[in-house]
Scaffold this motif. Structure first.
Motif, PDB file in Angstrom:
ATOM      1  N   ARG A 119       0.996  -1.182   0.110  1.00 44.77           N
ATOM      2  CA  ARG A 119      -0.004  -0.425   0.282  1.00 44.77           C
ATOM      3  C   ARG A 119       0.625   1.474   0.152  1.00 44.77           C
ATOM      4  O   ARG A 119       0.867   2.214  -0.624  1.00 44.77           O
ATOM      5  CB  ARG A 119      -1.095  -0.068   0.527  1.00 44.77           C
ATOM      6  CG  ARG A 119      -2.166  -0.919   1.292  1.00 44.77           C
ATOM      7  CD  ARG A 119      -3.134  -1.057   2.367  1.00 44.77           C
ATOM      8  NE  ARG A 119      -3.903  -1.812   1.690  1.00 44.77           N
ATOM      9  CZ  ARG A 119      -5.013  -1.660   1.200  1.00 44.77           C
ATOM     10  NH1 ARG A 119      -5.327  -0.656   0.800  1.00 44.77           N
ATOM     11  NH2 ARG A 119      -6.141  -2.873   0.778  1.00 44.77           N
ATOM     12  N   ALA A 120       2.034   1.101   0.749  1.00 45.10           N
ATOM     13  CA  ALA A 120       2.942   2.598   0.452  1.00 45.10           C
ATOM     14  C   ALA A 120       2.929   2.404  -0.335  1.00 45.10           C
ATOM     15  O   ALA A 120       4.002   3.824  -0.534  1.00 45.10           O
ATOM     16  CB  ALA A 120       3.896   2.056   1.426  1.00 45.10           C
ATOM     17  N   ALA A 121       3.776   1.251  -1.217  1.00 46.32           N
ATOM     18  CA  ALA A 121       4.161   1.764  -3.262  1.00 46.32           C
ATOM     19  C   ALA A 121       3.184   2.034  -4.031  1.00 46.32           C
ATOM     20  O   ALA A 121       3.320   2.572  -5.041  1.00 46.32           O
ATOM     21  CB  ALA A 121       4.840  -0.032  -3.141  1.00 46.32           C
ATOM     22  N   GLY A 122       1.657   2.135  -3.447  1.00 44.18           N
ATOM     23  CA  GLY A 122       0.985   2.396  -4.170  1.00 44.18           C
ATOM     24  C   GLY A 122      -0.065   1.903  -4.850  1.00 44.18           C
ATOM     25  O   GLY A 122      -1.440   2.020  -5.485  1.00 44.18           O
ATOM     26  N   ASP A 123      -0.111   0.427  -4.166  1.00 41.87           N
ATOM     27  CA  ASP A 123      -1.151  -0.213  -4.453  1.00 41.87           C
ATOM     28  C   ASP A 123      -1.951  -0.881  -3.771  1.00 41.87           C
ATOM     29  O   ASP A 123      -2.018  -1.454  -2.661  1.00 41.87           O
ATOM     30  CB  ASP A 123      -0.092  -1.654  -4.876  1.00 41.87           C
ATOM     31  CG  ASP A 123       1.153  -1.557  -5.855  1.00 41.87           C
ATOM     32  OD1 ASP A 123       0.943  -1.743  -6.547  1.00 41.87           O
ATOM     33  OD2 ASP A 123       1.901  -2.183  -5.790  1.00 41.87           O
ATOM     34  N   ASP A 124      -3.330  -0.083  -3.487  1.00 39.53           N
ATOM     35  CA  ASP A 124      -4.356   0.057  -2.599  1.00 39.53           C
ATOM     36  C   ASP A 124      -4.988  -1.433  -2.674  1.00 39.53           C
ATOM     37  O   ASP A 124      -6.099  -1.928  -2.151  1.00 39.53           O
ATOM     38  CB  ASP A 124      -5.105   0.836  -3.011  1.00 39.53           C
ATOM     39  CG  ASP A 124      -6.032   1.160  -3.750  1.00 39.53           C
ATOM     40  OD1 ASP A 124      -5.174   0.883  -5.136  1.00 39.53           O
ATOM     41  OD2 ASP A 124      -6.510   1.972  -3.796  1.00 39.53           O
ATOM     42  N   LEU A 125      -5.238  -1.781  -4.000  1.00 41.31           N
ATOM     43  CA  LEU A 125      -5.502  -2.912  -4.387  1.00 41.31           C
ATOM     44  C   LEU A 125      -5.135  -4.346  -4.231  1.00 41.31           C
ATOM     45  O   LEU A 125      -4.380  -5.154  -4.886  1.00 41.31           O
ATOM     46  CB  LEU A 125      -6.584  -2.792  -5.843  1.00 41.31           C
ATOM     47  CG  LEU A 125      -7.106  -4.412  -6.007  1.00 41.31           C
ATOM     48  CD1 LEU A 125      -8.997  -4.047  -5.425  1.00 41.31           C
ATOM     49  CD2 LEU A 125      -7.719  -3.934  -7.804  1.00 41.31           C
ATOM     50  N   CYS A 126      -5.162  -4.922  -3.100  1.00 39.51           N
ATOM     51  CA  CYS A 126      -3.683  -6.079  -2.866  1.00 39.51           C
ATOM     52  C   CYS A 126      -4.228  -6.873  -1.765  1.00 39.51           C
ATOM     53  O   CYS A 126      -4.916  -6.816  -1.727  1.00 39.51           O
ATOM     54  CB  CYS A 126      -2.300  -4.922  -2.841  1.00 39.51           C
ATOM     55  SG  CYS A 126      -3.128  -4.624  -1.255  1.00 39.51           S
ATOM     56  N   ALA A 127      -3.637  -7.855  -2.049  1.00 37.33           N
ATOM     57  CA  ALA A 127      -3.823  -9.007  -1.263  1.00 37.33           C
ATOM     58  C   ALA A 127      -2.508 -10.429  -0.587  1.00 37.33           C
ATOM     59  O   ALA A 127      -1.827  -9.474  -1.752  1.00 37.33           O
ATOM     60  CB  ALA A 127      -4.937 -10.315  -1.097  1.00 37.33           C
ATOM     61  N   VAL A 128      -2.177 -10.193   0.401  1.00 37.47           N
ATOM     62  CA  VAL A 128      -1.179 -11.084   0.888  1.00 37.47           C
ATOM     63  C   VAL A 128      -1.092 -12.659   0.532  1.00 37.47           C
ATOM     64  O   VAL A 128      -2.454 -12.950   1.773  1.00 37.47           O
ATOM     65  CB  VAL A 128       0.091 -10.415   1.804  1.00 37.47           C
ATOM     66  CG1 VAL A 128       1.061 -11.147   1.748  1.00 37.47           C
ATOM     67  CG2 VAL A 128      -0.045  -8.853   1.209  1.00 37.47           C
ATOM     68  N   ALA A 129      -0.279 -13.462   0.253  1.00 34.97           N
ATOM     69  CA  ALA A 129      -0.768 -15.544   0.235  1.00 34.97           C
ATOM     70  C   ALA A 129       0.377 -15.274   0.863  1.00 34.97           C
ATOM     71  O   ALA A 129       1.504 -14.861   1.135  1.00 34.97           O
ATOM     72  CB  ALA A 129      -1.294 -14.906  -0.197  1.00 34.97           C
ATOM     73  N   PRO A 130       0.458 -16.085   2.369  1.00 31.91           N
ATOM     74  CA  PRO A 130       1.576 -17.347   2.919  1.00 31.91           C
ATOM     75  C   PRO A 130       2.522 -17.856   2.176  1.00 31.91           C
ATOM     76  O   PRO A 130       1.739 -19.035   1.061  1.00 31.91           O
ATOM     77  CB  PRO A 130       0.972 -17.699   4.147  1.00 31.91           C
ATOM     78  CG  PRO A 130      -0.576 -18.250   3.641  1.00 31.91           C
ATOM     79  CD  PRO A 130      -0.950 -17.045   3.160  1.00 31.91           C
ATOM     80  N   THR A 131       3.254 -18.874   2.431  1.00 27.83           N
ATOM     81  CA  THR A 131       3.780 -19.475   1.703  1.00 27.83           C
ATOM     82  C   THR A 131       2.936 -21.091   3.126  1.00 27.83           C
ATOM     83  O   THR A 131       3.557 -21.172   3.785  1.00 27.83           O
ATOM     84  CB  THR A 131       5.319 -20.491   2.027  1.00 27.83           C
ATOM     85  OG1 THR A 131       5.455 -18.905   0.916  1.00 27.83           O
ATOM     86  CG2 THR A 131       6.003 -21.256   1.648  1.00 27.83           C
ATOM     87  N   ARG A 132       2.703 -21.846   1.912  1.00 29.20           N
ATOM     88  CA  ARG A 132       2.255 -23.187   3.008  1.00 29.20           C
ATOM     89  C   ARG A 132       2.558 -24.459   2.326  1.00 29.20           C
ATOM     90  O   ARG A 132       2.983 -24.686   1.388  1.00 29.20           O
ATOM     91  CB  ARG A 132       0.438 -23.879   2.083  1.00 29.20           C
ATOM     92  CG  ARG A 132      -0.380 -22.738   2.597  1.00 29.20           C
ATOM     93  CD  ARG A 132      -1.934 -22.669   1.756  1.00 29.20           C
ATOM     94  NE  ARG A 132      -1.450 -22.815   0.451  1.00 29.20           N
ATOM     95  CZ  ARG A 132      -2.583 -23.786  -0.249  1.00 29.20           C
ATOM     96  NH1 ARG A 132      -3.456 -24.167   0.367  1.00 29.20           N
ATOM     97  NH2 ARG A 132      -2.658 -24.184  -1.565  1.00 29.20           N
ATOM     98  N   ALA A 133       3.287 -25.204   3.931  1.00 28.40           N
ATOM     99  CA  ALA A 133       4.728 -26.126   3.958  1.00 28.40           C
ATOM    100  C   ALA A 133       3.604 -27.299   4.402  1.00 28.40           C
ATOM    101  O   ALA A 133       1.802 -26.894   5.486  1.00 28.40           O
ATOM    102  CB  ALA A 133       5.353 -25.963   4.927  1.00 28.40           C
ATOM    103  N   PRO A 134       3.989 -28.735   4.713  1.00 28.81           N
ATOM    104  CA  PRO A 134       2.673 -29.731   4.720  1.00 28.81           C
ATOM    105  C   PRO A 134       2.833 -29.685   6.838  1.00 28.81           C
ATOM    106  O   PRO A 134       1.984 -30.414   7.388  1.00 28.81           O
ATOM    107  CB  PRO A 134       3.291 -30.877   3.936  1.00 28.81           C
ATOM    108  CG  PRO A 134       4.712 -30.353   3.487  1.00 28.81           C
ATOM    109  CD  PRO A 134       4.677 -29.224   3.707  1.00 28.81           C
ATOM    110  N   SER A 135       4.186 -29.095   7.020  1.00 31.15           N
ATOM    111  CA  SER A 135       4.913 -28.948   8.843  1.00 31.15           C
ATOM    112  C   SER A 135       4.896 -28.111   8.815  1.00 31.15           C
ATOM    113  O   SER A 135       5.542 -27.311   7.608  1.00 31.15           O
ATOM    114  CB  SER A 135       5.696 -30.688   9.085  1.00 31.15           C
ATOM    115  OG  SER A 135       7.071 -30.149   8.886  1.00 31.15           O
ATOM    116  N   ALA A 136       5.966 -28.093  10.180  1.00 28.33           N
ATOM    117  CA  ALA A 136       6.547 -27.147  10.243  1.00 28.33           C
ATOM    118  C   ALA A 136       8.005 -27.383  10.745  1.00 28.33           C
ATOM    119  O   ALA A 136       9.423 -27.006  10.840  1.00 28.33           O
ATOM    120  CB  ALA A 136       6.164 -25.941  12.354  1.00 28.33           C
TER     121      ALA A 136
END
Length: 339
Positions: A119-136
């Motif tokens: 958003r600070a970079a001007g991208d107000d239409l955005c979302a963030v996805a995590p990295t999904r792993a099968p275990s920790a």
């Protein structure tokens, strides 16, 4: 000048069947991460699971808001219901997780920080996805990061059922050692993302609407989140925010995707997966083009080869029905859910 208040995040998850224990572990993890409330949608759980979910919600109200749907109509209507409840709240963000997802450490804080940077970079239409792993486990997390960095999606403005000739050729050259595997950046933009762990501001969801309930399940989240990108926005994949997403028993085995379709164990899920994917592709770019026709021809040629290899012509019939319904726009619940 007074410091700004921290963003308010409402968590949302959908559960069904006999999955109360894993769902409540997810809810506990969201609470530990600092969400202001959690919406739990019970999408047709069995009686014992319903009782456990209801009792937990009563013990933690109003922080935990429990809603029971009378029948499991699929993930699209249920997540749509959860998102609608989130939109009624005074939160700034919604954090969507599946009912067996476990965010690790400060995953939520990292997602909020990365969204703030966009958003600070001007991208107000955005979302963030995590990295999904099968275990920790560190090795599993490292492998998940490697896979996500190397992942290359087909161009949906020309692909058919996920098949694109150019991508197919590149992968074939990689397998025989004539091309080096793709290595992407540590963090990358996505064309779409699953619900599991996605953080998105509610003002973004107000712009893109609710999930399409007619998609029922499988791919409904990808169609929904792809609207952000089609509207000119961005979905960022976070390298450092980790969500454990246990794979469990696969209904479609890993490996070459078309062959995996023929070795899949659930015809209903195969139907919805392919119908919804083709539907999404046909809404991206031109329905009819030379490239689309070539890729469709390649897909059906691969299907015929896999029919011979697996001796499962019934899978070809499922795929034909899915493709025909996608092309004709026949959505909704077309075959009975199973599993």
């Amino acid at each position: 000048m007074a410091a700004s208040s921290p963003p308010r995040v409402i968590g949302a998850t959908v559960t069904y069947g006999s999955r109360a224990a894993s769902c409540l572990a997810t809810v506990e993890a969201m609470r530990a991460a600092g969400v202001t409330a959690v919406v739990v949608v019970d999408n047709g759980s069995v009686a014992a699971a319903q009782r456990d979910l209801r009792e937990y919600a009563r013990a933690h109200e109003p922080l935990v808001r429990y809603h029971r749907l009378g029948r499991n109509e699929g993930s699209a209507p249920a997540f749509g219901f959860a998102i609608a409840r989130a939109l009624e709240s005074d939160a700034d963000y919604v954090w969507l997780l599946d009912d067996d997802n476990l965010p690790q450490g400060d995953a939520l804080s990292i997602l909020l920080e990365e969204d703030g940077a966009l958003r600070a970079a001007g991208d107000d239409l955005c979302a963030v996805a995590p990295t999904r792993a099968p275990s920790a486990e560190p090795d599993d997390v490292a492998e998940a990061r490697r896979v996500e960095q190397a992942r290359e999606h087909p161009r949906e403005d020309r692909s058919f059922a996920g098949v694109e000739l150019a991508l197919f050729a590149r992968r074939a050259l990689e397998r025989i050692g004539l091309r080096r595997p793709r290595m992407g950046e540590a963090g990358a933009d996505l064309s779409y993302a699953p619900y599991g762990g996605l953080l998105v501001r509610l003002d973004v969801l107000r712009r893109i609407g609710l999930p399409d309930a007619d998609l029922v399940l499988y791919g409904d989240d990808l169609e929904y989140t792809s609207r952000i990108v089609r509207a000119g926005g961005r979905i960022r994949l976070s390298r450092d925010a980790i969500v454990v997403d246990p794979r469990g028993q696969r209904w479609m085995p890993p490996g070459f995707e078309v062959l995996a379709m023929f070795r899949s164990t659930n015809d209903a899920l195969l139907y919805y997966s392919i119908r919804n994917r083709i539907h999404r592709e046909l809404r991206t770019g031109r329905r009819r083009s030379v490239a689309r026709g070539v890729n469709a021809g390649l897909f059906w040629a691969l299907c015929l080869l896999c029919t011979v290899i697996t001796r499962r012509p019934s899978k070809l019939r499922v795929l034909r029905a899915a493709a025909a319904d996608a092309w004709a726009g026949r959505l909704g619940r077309r075959v009975e859910l199973s599993g």
